[in-house]
Design an enzyme around this catalytic site. Structure first.
Site, mmCIF file in Angstrom:
data_model
loop_
_atom_site.group_PDB
_atom_site.id
_atom_site.type_symbol
_atom_site.label_atom_id
_atom_site.label_comp_id
_atom_site.label_asym_id
_atom_site.label_seq_id
_atom_site.Cartn_x
_atom_site.Cartn_y
_atom_site.Cartn_z
ATOM 1 N N GLN A 28 -4.330 -20.827 20.257
ATOM 2 C CA GLN A 28 -5.322 -19.765 19.044
ATOM 3 C C GLN A 28 -5.435 -17.954 19.455
ATOM 4 O O GLN A 28 -5.728 -17.707 18.971
ATOM 5 C CB GLN A 28 -6.672 -20.249 18.787
ATOM 6 C CG GLN A 28 -6.697 -21.718 17.890
ATOM 7 C CD GLN A 28 -7.784 -22.204 17.674
ATOM 8 O OE1 GLN A 28 -8.879 -20.953 17.692
ATOM 9 N NE2 GLN A 28 -8.295 -23.624 16.802
ATOM 10 N N THR B 227 0.536 -1.463 -0.152
ATOM 11 C CA THR B 227 -0.451 0.401 -0.101
ATOM 12 C C THR B 227 0.589 1.573 0.148
ATOM 13 O O THR B 227 0.044 2.386 -1.088
ATOM 14 C CB THR B 227 -1.152 -0.678 0.882
ATOM 15 O OG1 THR B 227 -1.555 -1.115 1.051
ATOM 16 C CG2 THR B 227 -2.020 0.970 1.292
ATOM 17 N N THR C 275 2.521 -10.008 14.692
ATOM 18 C CA THR C 275 1.403 -10.705 14.107
ATOM 19 C C THR C 275 0.461 -9.425 13.200
ATOM 20 O O THR C 275 0.836 -8.050 14.185
ATOM 21 C CB THR C 275 0.865 -11.733 14.936
ATOM 22 O OG1 THR C 275 -0.266 -11.999 14.045
ATOM 23 C CG2 THR C 275 0.120 -10.623 15.982
#
Ligand code: ASP
Length: 335
Positions: free
Chosen positions: A272, A13, A161
């Protein structure tokens, strides 16, 4: 003497312009824009050289071949430059930063990934601070690793992350403190806990490997994954519940994992939960995993676990050695 920074533009971007199909990366116009920024002619700004990849990519198209190209580019300019800035799309930046952290063996210079959520061409772009700060940090003597600078902080690449698809604070490092916080000045919080280099800088290219990431969910039918886990994949990152728990760990999954293990597939158990770590054996639901030879992924991110599997498999190690190294901290990727 002024530091020399190698600025590598891969796409993303930060350098994109609007087209009738949505945002697309632009090349030479972006470089002109960069060079017109007043910071680039400030006397305190480091010397720099630019390398523009062709084709420029949205980072969803970046994988093993592009990591190797990036690694080769850095290796070819390693002696000539003091630090590296990689302009990269945000979507897979944490994967690429993790991959490069393993690929660049015995790295002792900064490699700082950055990008932006709003193109540099646009009025409210976050690209300007990200770019300028990343270049200044890449000129630092204190950093000897692959990192991501984004939204006012520098985080370890293989701990990072992507947190937000539209916030300016797009990256986090949930299990590791930021290396630098940017306020009026840069506040370094380095912990000096990286394993020491064991030799001269070296590039370990990656091979394309059949790997998988399987996210466990309530009602998962493990039988559906049996043939790929046993016959097709060389490594699996299993995103488990909480501290490493799997539903009915004693029935459907275990025989599959056992066969997979016997067949040489490396199964890494990750949580998770972005924060905290796997601890196989804390609950009965996870002790069986430990017994059949699954790797305890500790507090590694999925991005780091996957990159580390590519790395160790590309080194040609035997499964037992890979298991041992997966459970050990080799680049600051796990506590
Ligand atoms: N799709 C873009 C990319 O990852 C998003 C970004 O750069 O922020 O290349």
């Amino acid at each position: 003497m002024k530091k020399k920074i190698c600025l590598i533009y891969t796409g993303g971007t930060i350098g994109m312009v609007k087209s009738d199909k949505g945002y697309v990366p632009s090349g030479s116009a972006f470089l002109q824009l960069l060079q017109s920024l007043p910071e680039f002619s400030n006397p305190d700004f480091p010397e720099y050289e630019t390398i523009v990849f062709s084709p420029l990519l949205d980072s969803s198209d970046i994988a093993v071949d592009e990591w190797n190209k990036l690694g080769r580019t850095i290796a070819s300019r390693y002696n000539a430059c003091d630090g590296f800035v990689v302009l990269h799309g945000t979507d897979t930046m944490a994967y690429s930063a993790s991959a490069l952290s393993f690929m660049l063996e015995n790295l002792d210079k900064p490699v700082v990934f950055t990008g932006s959520q709003i193109p540099l061409y646009e009025l409210r772009s976050d690209g300007r601070d990200n770019l300028i700060s990343a270049i200044l940090l890449a000129a630092s003597d204190q950093i000897h690793e692959v990192c991501i600078y984004f939204g006012g902080q520098l985080v370890r690449g293989n701990r990072a992350t992507k947190l937000s698809s539209d916030g300016m604070h797009a990256f986090d490092s949930p299990n590791y403190p930021p290396l630098v916080k940017a306020g009026i000045s840069f506040k370094f919080q380095l912990m000096n806990d990286l394993p020491a280099p064991t030799g001269p800088f070296r590039l370990q290219p990656f091979e394309f490997m059949p790997l998988g990431v399987i996210k466990v969910f309530p009602g998962i039918q493990f039988e559906l994954f049996e043939s790929i886990m046993i016959e097709r994949l060389r490594g699996v990152v299993l995103e488990s519940f909480g501290a490493g728990n799997i539903p009915s760990a004693t029935t459907a999954l275990l025989p599959i994992l056992k066969k997979a293990h016997e067949n040489g597939t490396i199964v890494v158990v990750r949580s998770q939960c972005p924060e905290g770590k796997v601890n196989l054996g804390t609950y009965a639901a996870s002790s069986a995993l430990k017994e059949i030879g699954a790797v305890d992924g500790g507090d590694m991110t999925t991005e780091a676990a996957l990159a580390k599997l590519y790395y160790l498999l590309s080194k040609g190690f035997e499964p037992a050695k890979i298991k041992e190294l997966m459970e050990r901290n080799i680049r600051g990727e796990r506590s």
